[in-house]
Design a protein around this motif. Structure first.
Motif, mmCIF file in Angstrom:
data_model
loop_
_atom_site.group_PDB
_atom_site.id
_atom_site.type_symbol
_atom_site.label_atom_id
_atom_site.label_comp_id
_atom_site.label_asym_id
_atom_site.label_seq_id
_atom_site.Cartn_x
_atom_site.Cartn_y
_atom_site.Cartn_z
ATOM 1 N N GLY A 80 38.753 36.995 37.523
ATOM 2 C CA GLY A 80 38.635 36.026 36.432
ATOM 3 C C GLY A 80 38.398 36.662 35.076
ATOM 4 O O GLY A 80 38.243 35.952 34.077
ATOM 5 N N SER A 136 42.128 34.738 45.875
ATOM 6 C CA SER A 136 40.974 34.761 44.982
ATOM 7 C C SER A 136 40.560 33.352 44.576
ATOM 8 O O SER A 136 41.339 32.400 44.665
ATOM 9 C CB SER A 136 41.293 35.581 43.725
ATOM 10 O OG SER A 136 42.109 34.841 42.837
ATOM 11 N N SER A 137 39.323 33.246 44.122
ATOM 12 C CA SER A 137 38.808 31.947 43.688
ATOM 13 C C SER A 137 39.363 31.547 42.323
ATOM 14 O O SER A 137 39.203 30.402 41.904
ATOM 15 C CB SER A 137 37.280 31.984 43.634
ATOM 16 O OG SER A 137 36.828 33.055 42.824
ATOM 17 N N THR A 138 40.007 32.477 41.627
ATOM 18 C CA THR A 138 40.669 32.171 40.359
ATOM 19 C C THR A 138 42.086 31.700 40.659
ATOM 20 O O THR A 138 42.923 32.468 41.117
ATOM 21 C CB THR A 138 40.721 33.415 39.450
ATOM 22 O OG1 THR A 138 39.398 33.895 39.232
ATOM 23 C CG2 THR A 138 41.371 33.085 38.115
ATOM 24 N N LYS A 139 42.351 30.436 40.394
ATOM 25 C CA LYS A 139 43.622 29.831 40.843
ATOM 26 C C LYS A 139 44.558 29.459 39.700
ATOM 27 O O LYS A 139 45.378 28.561 39.845
ATOM 28 C CB LYS A 139 43.323 28.569 41.673
ATOM 29 C CG LYS A 139 42.559 28.815 42.960
ATOM 30 C CD LYS A 139 43.370 29.656 43.941
ATOM 31 C CE LYS A 139 42.641 29.829 45.261
ATOM 32 N NZ LYS A 139 43.384 30.705 46.202
ATOM 33 N N ASN A 140 44.467 30.152 38.572
ATOM 34 C CA ASN A 140 45.367 29.783 37.477
ATOM 35 C C ASN A 140 46.782 30.300 37.727
ATOM 36 O O ASN A 140 47.014 31.161 38.586
ATOM 37 C CB ASN A 140 44.827 30.283 36.120
ATOM 38 C CG ASN A 140 44.695 31.792 36.067
ATOM 39 O OD1 ASN A 140 45.653 32.512 36.336
ATOM 40 N ND2 ASN A 140 43.513 32.278 35.710
ATOM 41 N N VAL A 199 47.545 34.219 37.496
ATOM 42 C CA VAL A 199 47.116 35.012 38.647
ATOM 43 C C VAL A 199 48.074 34.823 39.814
ATOM 44 O O VAL A 199 48.452 35.780 40.499
ATOM 45 C CB VAL A 199 45.673 34.650 39.047
ATOM 46 C CG1 VAL A 199 45.320 35.199 40.427
ATOM 47 C CG2 VAL A 199 44.688 35.158 38.007
ATOM 48 N N SER A 232 34.935 38.395 41.358
ATOM 49 C CA SER A 232 34.649 37.951 39.999
ATOM 50 C C SER A 232 35.548 38.633 38.970
ATOM 51 O O SER A 232 35.891 38.036 37.942
ATOM 52 C CB SER A 232 33.181 38.230 39.655
ATOM 53 O OG SER A 232 32.875 39.610 39.826
#
Length: 504
Positions: A207, A307-311, A314, A204
């Motif tokens: 993000g 990671s689950s944040t794929k912007n 990152v 988390s």
């Protein structure tokens, strides 16, 4: 916690009952339950389970005292910052007898509990809070190594724009306790984030802009500190945005050339003007620190890419981290190796890229002895084994052996003082690859005797002389939280992989 609780610095100097019942009669040195700063039922269960199995009563008592020491004594405060109806935890963990939070120390102090965070939600929050607070600190000043406790989150953001002169002669931003640039601080923060993610599955923080801003600032600083001293075309000195110069009674408290350090060529490694001992480096390319940085940049790249944040931001940081990790590793093998007349090819401790090198080892982690422990190479690697033989011999001027013990020391506490931490790292390394049970037993006996019957790990111990008076106890620091936790971690590893050495 009761306001009547004694300061642990004073409490640790007095021996408490019940004694171990072993030959050394080690005291029980945990604070009374009401005075423990953080408690975890799972950690208490681990202590009870392990100590009930250890046949050596002194060793069992030492484990019971040391393993929970960080939680008992150094979790100074925790807080919950409300952001969009969510709790963003903050954990302020002091180094022990100094009321300040070192990035490196605080990460290492809590890592012995990493395997238990899924079983204790509060323990998990403690880890996440340390990660967030370290990120906030790096956003104040990426060159600082230690910080004071913030009054509020507003103070954290405001402090970026103010400064004062509080610690010695070096200008400090508000909230900074000490501004010694040590690249292992970066590595420790990245390593804590990575290991928390591996153990919990929780990403988390990736993000959260505070954490991402800190990572971006770290990578920017790393690239700046790869710069050489001189312009390769004109030969003129390049500007630098980090200097550390002050009047001091010890040369380890300031740096060469009015604070910029000895000249270096471009190698791909990163300058570190200070070591993990907080002593000034002689040559700015500190090999163990660069090795740890390479390992943790690789871990950071894995964390970011998965990671689950794929912007895009990152993913760009993931690419940069991977590239920097490889650059540093290649540079270590190109510029950090020397041919020693006795030991063959070994790693130097520090180099400058011009051909100068320093052949020593210092007890702190990262060190040359810990290169396999931090994951830079395999324990059985020939170059590592050559290097290990040197640093554990009299050919390392900071290896001390005497009637009161042995181990690696360093200039931080002077000649003749060995750090128990070096023996703990030695135990951890042996477990990884050796069948030499006797060497582990010998190292554990050295560690036991190094406590001077206090029941706690010290920063260092005089291997030649016992106490010489009220101000000379024969050791430095009555308790050292990082070493305490590291010892507990080593005992758990022995119990897991070599239980026959401990169990009744």
């Amino acid at each position: 916690m009761s306001s009547q609780c004694p300061d642990y610095l004073e409490y640790s100097k007095v021996f408490h009952s019940p004694k171990s019942g072993g030959l050394l009669g080690l005291p029980f040195q945990r604070p009374v339950e009401a005075c423990r700063k953080f408690t975890s039922s799972i950690i208490e269960s681990v202590i009870s389970n392990v100590t009930s199995k250890i046949s050596d009563l002194d060793l069992a008592q030492l484990f019971a005292n040391t393993f929970p020491n960080t939680l008992d004594t150094t979790v100074q405060s925790t807080a919950c910052l409300a952001v969009a109806d969510n709790c963003v935890p903050l954990s302020y963990i002091i180094t022990g007898d100094i009321n300040a939070m070192w990035i490196r120390d605080s990460a290492n102090q809590i890592l012995p509990y990493i395997n238990y965070i899924k079983q204790d939600g509060n323990l998990k929050q403690l880890f996440l809070g340390a990660i967030y607070l370290q990120a906030h600190f790096f956003n104040i000043d990426p060159y600082a190594n230690a910080f004071t406790e913030p009054n509020s989150i507003e103070a954290l953001s405001e402090s970026i724009h103010s400064s004062n002169l509080t610690k010695r002669d070096v200008p400090l931003l508000d909230g900074v306790f000490e501004k010694k640039f040590e690249i292992d601080s970066f590595a420790s923060f990245m390593g804590l984030s990575y290991q928390y993610w591996v153990a919990s599955g929780d990403d988390s923080f990736v993000g959260n802009s505070v954490w991402v801003d800190a990572v971006e600032g770290i990578l920017t600083t790393i690239k700046k500190q790869q710069d050489p001293t001189f312009n390769v075309t004109s030969g003129e000195p390049l500007d630098t945005d980090y200097l550390f110069f002050q009047k001091a009674d010890r040369p380890t408290e300031t740096q060469f050339l009015n604070g910029r350090g000895q000249p270096v060529k471009h190698t791909g490694m990163v300058k570190s003007l200070f070591r993990p001992s907080d002593d000034a480096s002689v040559f700015p390319f500190f090999i163990p620190g660069n090795a740890m940085l390479s390992v943790e940049l690789n871990h950071l790249s894995v964390l970011l890419s998965k990671s689950s944040t794929k912007n895009a931001r990152v993913q760009q940081l993931a690419t940069e981290s991977d590239k920097l990790s490889k650059q540093i590793r290649e540079a270590i093998y190109k510029y950090g190796l020397i041919d020693h007349p006795t030991y063959g090819k070994i790693f130097a401790y520090e180099v400058d890229g011009y051909g100068s090198s320093l052949i020593i080892d210092d007890a702190n982690v990262p060190s040359l002895l810990s290169l396999s422990y931090i994951g830079f190479l395999d324990q059985n690697d020939t170059i590592y084994q050559n290097t290990r033989k040197l640093v554990l011999s009299k050919d390392n001027p900071y290896y001390f052996s005497g009637p009161r013990g042995s181990g690696i020391g360093g200039p931080h506490v002077g000649l003749g003082y060995a750090w128990p931490m070096s023996q703990i790292i030695r135990v951890s390394n042996i477990i990884l690859s050796s069948d030499n049970d006797q060497e582990i037993k010998d190292a554990l006996n050295v560690i036991l005797s190094s406590t001077d019957k206090t029941g706690l790990m010290h920063e260092s111990v005089n291997v030649f002389k016992a106490a010489g008076g009220e101000d000379d106890k024969g050791y430095t620091r009555p308790w050292f939280s990082w070493a305490n936790g590291l010892f507990g971690q080593a005992i758990l590893k022995v119990m897991d992989e070599r239980p026959h050495l401990l169990v009744k």
